[in-house]
Design a protein around this motif. Structure first.
Motif, PDB file in Angstrom:
ATOM      1  N   LYS A 173       0.834  -1.199   0.000  1.00  0.00           N
ATOM      2  CA  LYS A 173       0.000   0.000   0.000  1.00  0.00           C
ATOM      3  C   LYS A 173       0.876   1.259   0.000  1.00  0.00           C
ATOM      4  O   LYS A 173       0.572   2.231  -0.708  1.00  0.00           O
ATOM      5  N   LEU A 174       1.960   1.251   0.763  1.00  0.00           N
ATOM      6  CA  LEU A 174       2.882   2.389   0.754  1.00  0.00           C
ATOM      7  C   LEU A 174       3.461   2.605  -0.636  1.00  0.00           C
ATOM      8  O   LEU A 174       3.580   3.747  -1.099  1.00  0.00           O
ATOM      9  N   GLN A 175       3.847   1.512  -1.277  1.00  0.00           N
ATOM     10  CA  GLN A 175       4.387   1.615  -2.634  1.00  0.00           C
ATOM     11  C   GLN A 175       3.375   2.280  -3.562  1.00  0.00           C
ATOM     12  O   GLN A 175       3.720   3.176  -4.327  1.00  0.00           O
ATOM     13  N   GLU A 176       2.122   1.841  -3.474  1.00  0.00           N
ATOM     14  CA  GLU A 176       1.073   2.416  -4.317  1.00  0.00           C
ATOM     15  C   GLU A 176       0.898   3.908  -4.025  1.00  0.00           C
ATOM     16  O   GLU A 176       0.845   4.731  -4.952  1.00  0.00           O
ATOM     17  N   LEU A 177       0.798   4.246  -2.739  1.00  0.00           N
ATOM     18  CA  LEU A 177       0.578   5.648  -2.352  1.00  0.00           C
ATOM     19  C   LEU A 177       1.761   6.533  -2.734  1.00  0.00           C
ATOM     20  O   LEU A 177       1.578   7.654  -3.220  1.00  0.00           O
ATOM     21  N   LEU A 178       2.968   6.028  -2.506  1.00  0.00           N
ATOM     22  CA  LEU A 178       4.163   6.811  -2.829  1.00  0.00           C
ATOM     23  C   LEU A 178       4.331   6.963  -4.333  1.00  0.00           C
ATOM     24  O   LEU A 178       4.739   8.025  -4.812  1.00  0.00           O
ATOM     25  N   THR A 179       4.011   5.927  -5.090  1.00  0.00           N
ATOM     26  CA  THR A 179       4.077   6.011  -6.551  1.00  0.00           C
ATOM     27  C   THR A 179       3.077   7.037  -7.055  1.00  0.00           C
ATOM     28  O   THR A 179       3.405   7.859  -7.926  1.00  0.00           O
ATOM     29  N   GLN A 180       1.867   7.002  -6.506  1.00  0.00           N
ATOM     30  CA  GLN A 180       0.852   7.988  -6.893  1.00  0.00           C
ATOM     31  C   GLN A 180       1.336   9.400  -6.571  1.00  0.00           C
ATOM     32  O   GLN A 180       1.179  10.319  -7.381  1.00  0.00           O
ATOM     33  N   ARG A 181       1.937   9.564  -5.405  1.00  0.00           N
ATOM     34  CA  ARG A 181       2.443  10.876  -5.004  1.00  0.00           C
ATOM     35  C   ARG A 181       3.561  11.332  -5.938  1.00  0.00           C
ATOM     36  O   ARG A 181       3.604  12.481  -6.355  1.00  0.00           O
ATOM     37  N   ALA A 182       4.467  10.414  -6.274  1.00  0.00           N
ATOM     38  CA  ALA A 182       5.580  10.745  -7.168  1.00  0.00           C
ATOM     39  C   ALA A 182       5.068  11.095  -8.559  1.00  0.00           C
ATOM     40  O   ALA A 182       5.533  12.054  -9.181  1.00  0.00           O
ATOM     41  N   GLU A 183       4.104  10.310  -9.066  1.00  0.00           N
ATOM     42  CA  GLU A 183       3.536  10.591 -10.386  1.00  0.00           C
ATOM     43  C   GLU A 183       2.791  11.920 -10.383  1.00  0.00           C
ATOM     44  O   GLU A 183       2.880  12.686 -11.332  1.00  0.00           O
ATOM     45  N   SER A 184       2.086  12.203  -9.331  1.00  0.00           N
ATOM     46  CA  SER A 184       1.354  13.465  -9.204  1.00  0.00           C
ATOM     47  C   SER A 184       2.324  14.642  -9.201  1.00  0.00           C
ATOM     48  O   SER A 184       2.081  15.653  -9.850  1.00  0.00           O
ATOM     49  N   SER A 185       3.435  14.483  -8.498  1.00  0.00           N
ATOM     50  CA  SER A 185       4.447  15.550  -8.468  1.00  0.00           C
ATOM     51  C   SER A 185       5.053  15.746  -9.842  1.00  0.00           C
ATOM     52  O   SER A 185       5.294  16.870 -10.269  1.00  0.00           O
ATOM     53  N   SER A 186       5.306  14.648 -10.559  1.00  0.00           N
ATOM     54  CA  SER A 186       5.886  14.748 -11.906  1.00  0.00           C
ATOM     55  C   SER A 186       4.932  15.462 -12.847  1.00  0.00           C
ATOM     56  O   SER A 186       5.342  16.298 -13.648  1.00  0.00           O
ATOM     57  N   LEU A 187       3.657  15.136 -12.752  1.00  0.00           N
ATOM     58  CA  LEU A 187       2.657  15.809 -13.601  1.00  0.00           C
ATOM     59  C   LEU A 187       2.583  17.300 -13.297  1.00  0.00           C
ATOM     60  O   LEU A 187       2.519  18.121 -14.192  1.00  0.00           O
ATOM     61  N   ASN A 188       2.623  17.625 -12.026  1.00  0.00           N
ATOM     62  CA  ASN A 188       2.567  19.039 -11.633  1.00  0.00           C
ATOM     63  C   ASN A 188       3.798  19.794 -12.142  1.00  0.00           C
ATOM     64  O   ASN A 188       3.688  20.935 -12.589  1.00  0.00           O
TER      65      ASN A 188
END
Length: 193
Positions: A173-188
């Protein structure tokens, strides 16, 4: 470093004052160890308010049991242990609303260990707080505080396999959440370039 004390901090004098129930010494100890203790509690709490409640309970326990502290040992380690146990007691009081899963329900999915290295401690803590309580507690006790699965099982009143399962699921779950956070930051970041 999670917290700093002034150079003039005289722990032995403060502890003697606490043993004698001097309010000024208790206040000094609280102020000196608040950041350290609250950072421990944040790993087990859903939010800051719950962490503060855990810390308050733990600090009262520290004061009540200060005579059991062995001056030949590290006070920081003793304090940390008392605060963790207090957080676990808080967790157990609220356990009826927390669902545990067995090891049979766990599934094995690989995860990117390097993702943790690319984030700050504050970012990881914020994501850890998003985990379900059973996962967050297993993760914090095992990964951060170094307890074994048999110790975690005893502390939480669960099976050892359940502790292992919750840790495995926490990592996924941490991997999923952190990946989502990293992808969101990259998009921003791409939107601003």
């Amino acid at each position: 470093m999670l917290f700093r004390r002034s150079r003039s901090f005289a722990l032995s004098d403060i502890l003697d004052g606490c043993r004698n129930q001097k309010h000024a010494a208790q206040k000094q100890l609280f102020e000196a160890y608040y950041s350290f203790g609250i950072n421990i509690c944040l790993r087990y709490a859903d939010n800051r308010e719950e962490a503060e409640e855990m810390f308050d309970d733990g600090f009262l326990r520290v004061l009540a049991k200060i005579e059991y502290y062995d001056p030949g040992q590290s006070f920081d380690a003793w304090f940390r242990t008392v605060i963790i146990r207090s957080a676990i007691d808080h967790y157990r009081r609220h356990k009826s609303s927390i669902a545990f899963t067995s090891i049979e329900d766990a599934y094995d999915i690989g995860y990117d260990e390097g993702l943790f290295d690319r984030l700050s401690a504050e970012e990881i803590l914020a994501v850890v707080q998003l985990l379900p309580p059973s996962y967050r507690t297993a993760f914090s006790l095992h990964v951060v505080d170094g307890y074994t699965h048999p110790e975690i099982a005893r502390m939480l009143g669960i099976n050892e396999g359940t502790s292992r399962s919750n840790l495995a699921k926490a990592r996924i779950k941490l991997q999923e959440l952190l990946t989502q956070r990293a992808e969101s930051s990259s998009l921003n970041l791409r939107n601003y370039v």
